[in-house]
Write a protein that holds these residues in place. Sequence first.
Motif, short mmCIF file in Angstrom:
data_model
loop_
_atom_site.label_atom_id
_atom_site.label_comp_id
_atom_site.label_asym_id
_atom_site.label_seq_id
_atom_site.Cartn_x
_atom_site.Cartn_y
_atom_site.Cartn_z
N VAL A 1 -21.17 -58.36 10.50
CA VAL A 1 -21.47 -58.50 8.96
C VAL A 1 -20.03 -58.49 8.47
CG1 VAL A 1 -23.55 -57.09 9.15
CG2 VAL A 1 -21.54 -55.90 8.90
N GLY A 2 -18.90 -58.55 8.97
CA GLY A 2 -17.76 -58.36 8.30
C GLY A 2 -16.66 -57.84 9.21
N THR A 3 -15.32 -58.00 8.71
CA THR A 3 -14.06 -57.41 9.46
C THR A 3 -13.39 -56.25 8.63
OG1 THR A 3 -12.82 -59.31 8.08
CG2 THR A 3 -13.46 -59.84 10.51
N THR A 4 -12.87 -55.47 9.26
CA THR A 4 -12.31 -54.19 8.74
C THR A 4 -10.88 -54.34 8.72
OG1 THR A 4 -12.84 -53.16 10.94
CG2 THR A 4 -14.57 -52.99 9.04
N THR A 5 -10.41 -53.25 8.03
CA THR A 5 -9.07 -53.26 7.52
C THR A 5 -8.17 -52.54 8.74
OG1 THR A 5 -9.02 -50.70 6.86
CG2 THR A 5 -9.23 -52.79 5.35
N THR A 6 -6.89 -52.95 9.19
CA THR A 6 -6.10 -52.43 9.97
C THR A 6 -4.41 -52.28 9.56
OG1 THR A 6 -5.00 -52.82 12.29
CG2 THR A 6 -5.52 -54.77 10.85
N THR A 7 -3.82 -51.31 10.01
CA THR A 7 -2.62 -51.30 9.68
C THR A 7 -1.92 -52.64 10.21
OG1 THR A 7 -1.83 -50.35 11.64
CG2 THR A 7 -2.41 -48.75 9.81
N PRO A 8 -0.74 -53.36 9.66
CA PRO A 8 -0.26 -54.43 10.16
C PRO A 8 -0.07 -54.36 11.59
CG PRO A 8 0.80 -53.88 8.00
CD PRO A 8 -0.07 -52.70 8.45
N PHE A 9 -0.78 -55.57 12.28
CA PHE A 9 -0.46 -55.63 13.75
C PHE A 9 -1.17 -54.38 14.44
CE2 PHE A 9 2.53 -58.24 11.63
CZ PHE A 9 2.27 -59.50 11.86
N ALA A 10 -1.98 -53.80 13.83
CA ALA A 10 -2.46 -52.51 14.65
C ALA A 10 -1.21 -51.24 14.89
CB ALA A 10 -3.37 -52.73 15.78
N CYS A 11 -0.22 -51.47 13.90
CA CYS A 11 0.97 -50.45 14.54
C CYS A 11 1.55 -50.36 13.11
CB CYS A 11 1.91 -51.10 15.66
SG CYS A 11 2.92 -52.40 15.07
N GLY A 12 1.37 -50.54 12.11
CA GLY A 12 1.86 -50.47 10.85
C GLY A 12 1.77 -49.08 10.31
N THR A 13 2.09 -48.76 8.94
CA THR A 13 2.29 -47.62 8.44
C THR A 13 0.77 -46.94 8.15
OG1 THR A 13 4.57 -47.78 7.78
CG2 THR A 13 3.40 -46.00 6.81
N THR A 14 0.23 -47.72 7.19
CA THR A 14 -1.12 -47.27 6.67
C THR A 14 -1.89 -48.35 5.98
OG1 THR A 14 -1.79 -45.65 5.16
CG2 THR A 14 -0.22 -46.88 4.26
N THR A 15 -3.33 -48.19 5.68
CA THR A 15 -3.90 -48.78 4.86
C THR A 15 -4.40 -48.39 3.66
OG1 THR A 15 -6.19 -48.09 5.69
CG2 THR A 15 -4.82 -49.85 7.04
N VAL A 16 -5.32 -49.24 2.89
CA VAL A 16 -5.74 -48.86 1.61
C VAL A 16 -6.90 -48.07 1.62
CG1 VAL A 16 -4.58 -50.97 0.24
CG2 VAL A 16 -7.05 -51.12 1.27
N THR A 17 -7.48 -47.71 2.74
CA THR A 17 -8.75 -47.47 3.20
C THR A 17 -8.83 -45.91 2.91
OG1 THR A 17 -9.23 -49.22 4.81
CG2 THR A 17 -10.85 -47.41 4.93
N ASP A 18 -9.82 -45.34 2.37
CA ASP A 18 -10.07 -44.01 1.98
C ASP A 18 -10.97 -43.34 3.23
OD1 ASP A 18 -9.43 -41.75 0.89
OD2 ASP A 18 -10.67 -42.25 -1.00
N ASN A 19 -10.88 -41.84 3.38
CA ASN A 19 -11.80 -41.29 4.08
C ASN A 19 -12.86 -41.10 3.50
OD1 ASN A 19 -12.83 -39.27 5.54
ND2 ASN A 19 -11.00 -38.80 6.66
N PRO A 20 -14.28 -41.42 4.40
CA PRO A 20 -15.49 -41.38 3.51
C PRO A 20 -15.91 -40.01 3.52
CG PRO A 20 -15.56 -41.90 5.82
CD PRO A 20 -14.20 -42.15 5.55
N HIS A 21 -15.51 -38.90 4.03
CA HIS A 21 -15.82 -37.58 4.09
C HIS A 21 -14.96 -36.74 3.15
CE1 HIS A 21 -19.02 -37.74 7.07
NE2 HIS A 21 -18.08 -38.76 7.54
N ALA A 22 -13.78 -37.41 2.73
CA ALA A 22 -12.65 -36.68 2.13
C ALA A 22 -11.86 -37.59 1.29
CB ALA A 22 -11.69 -35.82 3.00
N PRO A 23 -12.43 -37.82 0.11
CA PRO A 23 -11.54 -38.93 -0.46
C PRO A 23 -10.08 -38.56 -0.87
CG PRO A 23 -13.83 -38.76 -1.72
CD PRO A 23 -13.61 -37.65 -0.62
N GLY A 24 -9.16 -39.59 -0.73
CA GLY A 24 -7.64 -39.00 -0.97
C GLY A 24 -7.14 -38.68 0.41
#
Length: 420
Positions: free
Chosen positions: A97-120
């Motif tokens: 149903v889709g592709t999901t975010t990863t840090t760059p090349f699966a080793c970068g610093t972070t992503t824009v994705t939020d935690n579903p149980h703890a926003p922020g």
Amino acid sequence: MTTPAATRVAAGTGSAVARSLAAIAERDPELQAFVHVVADPEPPAAGPLSGLPIAVKEIIDVAGLPVTYGSSLFADRVASRDAEAVARLRAAGAVVVGTTTTTPFACGTTTVTDNPHAPGHTPGGSSAGSAAAVGAGLVPVALASQSQASTIRPASYCGAWGFKPSHLRLPRDGMHLLADTLDDLGLIAGSLEDLTRVVEVLAEPGLAARRTGARGAPGVGLRVGLLRLDDGGLPRAETLGALADLVDALPGDGITVASGTPALAAFDAAVAGSGRACFDIFAGESAPVLAAHVAAGEPDPRLREMVDHAAALGGAGLAAALARREELRAAWAALAEEHDVLLTLSTTNPAPPGHASTGCRRMPATASLLGVPALSAPWLTVGGLPQGVQLLGFEGRDEELLAAARVLADRLADRTEETA
């Protein structure tokens, strides 16, 4: 225990795929777990996973979809064929149903994705989108990857099941690979049942002798050993207290739990600080690929850090890290004489606030360093946030680990009913 995400996906009317797409449309604009959503998926094939919605981490090829490895360098890349894992899942009836975010090349610093149980709070990384999508109940299963902590850590932070297999037990063809010694396909799921079904479809046969039971030595029962790992000194008191309460509920009726024995204490002493060896191997083996990405203009500072670390490490330093790995692998294999499964925390603590990093990787990195199977079970809540419990098995005995998890999950469910 955290409510399985698969239960939330399954609620309501219509096909599971339609419900998943509706949930993505409603929740993902805020969560930002998905990079690309398939608006009109193909009908599922008949098979053991027929109609099961899955998401795919964006370092794993899905034919016809943009797969950019989380980097602007590959913004125009479209995968020409399915990765082997995706092809097997489609053949079994699963629906991407889709592709999901990863840090760059699966080793970068972070992503824009939020935690579903703890926003922020961070969802963890690098499989941030896969864990958040499952933890939020948008899909029941997502493909992930792990070189150090990238499946177990985000699964723990997002209240999902996470599985890192024995090295090479799940197919890697069609993934963006960095470190051959460490890279593995991972799985994140909302239920142990769905996770087990997907492993049965994907697992490579015949790589090692395997038993199918989960009861250990005849007449002894399932033998559980408690470990700290590296760095088991970092968990806060409330995290350790929650784990202790869970462990207290396990013994009896065919389950024994051991802690502080000479063998367990010796391994904990040996493994302390081994996260450094894991990072040395990761950086040393990844450097040739990452250096090319840095030279091409990839801005994530983490990649430059790894390239520079590898240069300072040199060939001798990488060889020393690989030698330590072999020593620890031998020590781990010896634990099988007295234990069927080892238990500890999946992460040092629940997800930290902010998105500056993806959290501490040291505890989940042990399984990648050893090449053994690991499972994060969403069995704890600490300070209102999910906290995973990590189960570790022995090389090639992935099915045993999953069976042991079922025995322990049933025990915890029984004890919960007794105290309700």
